[in-house]
Design an enzyme around this catalytic site. Structure first.
Site, PDB file in Angstrom:
ATOM      1  N   HIS A 153      32.338  29.534  -7.556  1.00 47.18           N
ATOM      2  CA  HIS A 153      31.710  28.430  -6.292  1.00 47.18           C
ATOM      3  C   HIS A 153      30.476  28.071  -7.278  1.00 47.18           C
ATOM      4  CE1 HIS A 153      28.065  27.452  -3.203  1.00 47.18           C
ATOM      5  NE2 HIS A 153      27.549  28.679  -3.875  1.00 47.18           N
ATOM      6  N   CYS A 192      31.474  22.983  -2.623  1.00 44.48           N
ATOM      7  CA  CYS A 192      29.424  23.165  -3.523  1.00 44.48           C
ATOM      8  C   CYS A 192      30.017  22.995  -4.816  1.00 44.48           C
ATOM      9  CB  CYS A 192      30.118  24.612  -3.564  1.00 44.48           C
ATOM     10  SG  CYS A 192      31.565  25.682  -4.027  1.00 44.48           S
TER      11      CYS A 192
END
Length: 175
Positions: free
Chosen positions: A46, A116
């Site tokens: 992420h 993301c």
């Protein structure tokens, strides 16, 4: 249009007061090491962008922000210095508002194709002229190219990652 926004940023940079702001890429291992132990092809990264003393990221809740390291994920596992930007904070906020209303609405989140990392790369390009490292952005397609990735795809397509921060930006103007 993102290209128009990038062109606009170039114009405003020339007008900036010369202030420069450091831009960092925070990288979180969502599996906390498990992905690396099982297989280097597993998903588990992420990313977010840290600039102007704030961490900005995209997930199932849309574009969000918090103090650096203030998500439920805690401090990042690694950091990449992306350089500096002369884009003024107010122009950056306008840019994020346009993304929030178009390309990065919460319902547009998709674990493999619009996530993301896609957001971090686009924002890094806007701020510094450089995208995030390809080993991060290429990971989803590499995973899906494996038999294991194909078998997991129906499940993974339903996954939404939302690392809450303190300042949701998917509402109206919480900057």
């Amino acid at each position: 249009d993102v290209n128009a926004a990038a062109d606009l940023s170039t114009t405003f940079v020339a007008m900036a007061d010369g202030s420069s702001f450091n831009v960092k890429l925070y990288i979180y291992d969502l599996s906390k090491g498990l992905a690396r132990q099982l297989s280097p092809m597993m998903l588990g990264e992420h990313t977010s962008i840290v600039v102007y003393g704030e961490e900005f990221f995209f997930g199932g809740g849309g574009i969000m922000s918090c103090f650096p390291g203030g998500t439920i994920l805690g401090m990042s596992d690694s950091t990449v210095d992306l350089g500096n930007t002369e884009v003024p904070r107010d122009l950056f906020q306008e840019y994020l508002s346009s993304l929030r209303e178009s390309t990065y609405r919460p319902e547009k989140y998709h674990l493999f194709e619009h996530n993301c990392n896609t957001f971090s790369s686009e924002v890094a390009q806007f701020l510094t002229g450089t995208k995030i490292p390809s080993y991060i952005t290429d990971l989803p397609s590499e995973v899906l190219a494996t038999p294991f990735g194909q078998a997991l795809r129906p499940f993974l397509d339903s996954v939404t990652i939302t690392p809450s921060g303190e300042n949701g930006m998917n509402g109206y103007g919480q900057w």
